[in-house]
Design an enzyme around this catalytic site. Structure first.
Site, PDB file in Angstrom:
ATOM      1  CE  LYS A  76      -2.331  -1.332   3.661  1.00 41.98           C
ATOM      2  NZ  LYS A  76      -1.787  -2.714   3.799  1.00 41.98           N
ATOM      3  CB  THR A  77       3.801   2.321   2.022  1.00 45.18           C
ATOM      4  OG1 THR A  77       3.098   2.205   3.267  1.00 45.18           O
ATOM      5  CG2 THR A  77       4.717   3.534   2.074  1.00 45.18           C
ATOM      6  CG  ASP A 121       0.068   3.424   6.852  1.00 42.41           C
ATOM      7  OD1 ASP A 121      -0.873   2.729   6.425  1.00 42.41           O
ATOM      8  OD2 ASP A 121       1.147   2.935   7.226  1.00 42.41           O
ATOM      9  CB  THR A 170      -4.826  -3.320   8.212  1.00 42.59           C
ATOM     10  OG1 THR A 170      -5.037  -2.670   9.476  1.00 42.59           O
ATOM     11  CG2 THR A 170      -3.415  -3.019   7.725  1.00 42.59           C
ATOM     12  NE  ARG A 229       6.426  -4.489   5.420  1.00 45.07           N
ATOM     13  CZ  ARG A 229       5.382  -3.724   5.712  1.00 45.07           C
ATOM     14  NH1 ARG A 229       4.504  -4.116   6.615  1.00 45.07           N
ATOM     15  NH2 ARG A 229       5.221  -2.567   5.090  1.00 45.07           N
TER      16      ARG A 229
END
Length: 359
Positions: A76-77, A121, A170, A229
């Site tokens: 997302k980032t 965020d 999230t 990640r």
């Protein structure tokens, strides 16, 4: 196995945890793709977002506000930075927990440049007063700054330059409908397939100058829980093992041996996950058992079991949440190479497991 050993590694430091630590943040900055063409996976999201951005550029306008939802570690980032790069605009990064007052948000909004991208965020964790101010800012590019208190308070309208808000969450269900409806484009980030994670691992290995064979990348990808990640983190640990214990080249055997050292099994379960399953199967015969009882059995807080271990176990089909408690599935027995007790497999209709074991 001593189930209390699961406490040795805090949940925030799990090798297969999706939250980013400082090392992850530093490495991700170097590994992040710079444009949509480099971004791996999420084909539908990329295709839709590409249309939105190309249309905005053709009109010479700022892009619509974008809401990205999905589990941690899915990109997302990275996508927010790509949006800014594709629009040729600067990006401002902040988070919901950092905005506790409407004044905090007003200070950020009033300093934005025209066309700038504001990445927010964990937007679901923003305070309610700031959230209500954001409604008007998103829709009318204006905020009302309240000066004074009580009957003498006055609202001073402050015009804002057009900007693009990229919100990431999230937990999209916690966003109030008025906020969610103000986003022109919403996208849900899905977990990655193994073949997509293999491409992620190969790309990261190339950027990190690490030699890796296709079967080595496949081994890492298969244990990465569908999350880039985690794949990048496992790659770094396997790289360390290959440099110390071998010639630096990552093969399937080297990857398997390295991840065995870090107690990440072939399905991506770590020590905490296996501790939960071990307790459920060996102590409680597969359940049903209450969450608090299960947490005591593994020596963890119930929140840790519920929020850290359970989501992946449920997603993998190893554990089921039922009204009577947690129940192990046949896949859990098979994964730990244990045999279900006869009562669980044969006809315990009263304990809620009959359907699970096909009795």
């Amino acid at each position: 196995m001593n189930w209390d050993d699961a406490n040795d590694t805090p949940a925030s430091e799990r090798l297969v945890g999706a939250s980013a630590d400082r090392e992850d943040q530093a490495v991700e900055a170097a590994l992040r793709p710079k444009d949509l063409g480099e971004f791996i996976g999420q084909e539908k999201v990329r295709e839709q977002l590409d249309l939105v951005l190309r249309a905005a550029r053709a009109r010479g306008a700022t892009a619509d506000h974008v809401l990205l939802s999905g589990a941690p570690g899915l990109g997302k980032t990275t996508l927010s930075m790509i949006i800014a790069a594709e629009m040729g605009a600067p990006i401002r990064i902040t988070s919901g927990p950092a905005i506790q007052h409407a004044g905090d948000l007003a200070a950020i909004l009033s300093s934005l440049q025209e066309g700038e991208v504001l990445f927010l965020d964990e937007i679901h964790r923003m305070s309610r007063p700031a959230e209500e101010m954001l409604y008007m800012a998103m829709e009318d590019f204006r905020v009302d700054v309240i000066v004074g208190k009580g009957p003498g308070a006055t609202a001073i309208p402050l015009e804002l330059p057009p900007f693009t808000l990229v919100g990431a969450t999230t937990r999209a269900g916690l966003l109030p409908p008025p906020l969610r409806d103000r986003f022109g484009f919403t996208a849900h980030m899905e977990f990655y397939e193994p073949h997509e994670l293999e491409r992620v691992v190969h790309r990261s290995a190339s950027l990190l100058d690490v030699g890796i064979e296709p079967d080595g990348a496949a081994e890492i990808a298969g244990r990465s829980r569908g999350t880039p990640r985690i794949a990048n983190r496992l790659l770094r640990r396997v790289r360390d093992y290959a440099q110390v214990k071998a010639d630096g080249l990552i093969t399937r055997d080297i990857a398997a041996a390295a991840l065995a050292v870090y107690e990440v099994d072939a399905r991506g379960l770590d020590r905490l996950d296996r501790a939960v399953l071990q307790a459920l199967l060996k102590l409680f015969g597969g359940g049903p058992v209450g969450l608090s009882t299960l947490a005591v059995a593994v020596g963890e807080e119930r929140e840790t079991v519920e929020e850290v271990a359970e989501p992946f176990l449920v997603r993998e089909g190893l554990l089921a949440r039922t009204p009577r408690g947690r129940v192990a599935t046949p896949a859990a027995w098979a994964h730990l190479e244990l045999t279900p007790p006869h009562a669980a497999a044969g006809g315990a209709a009263g304990n809620g497991q009959q359907d699970l074991f096909g009795a």
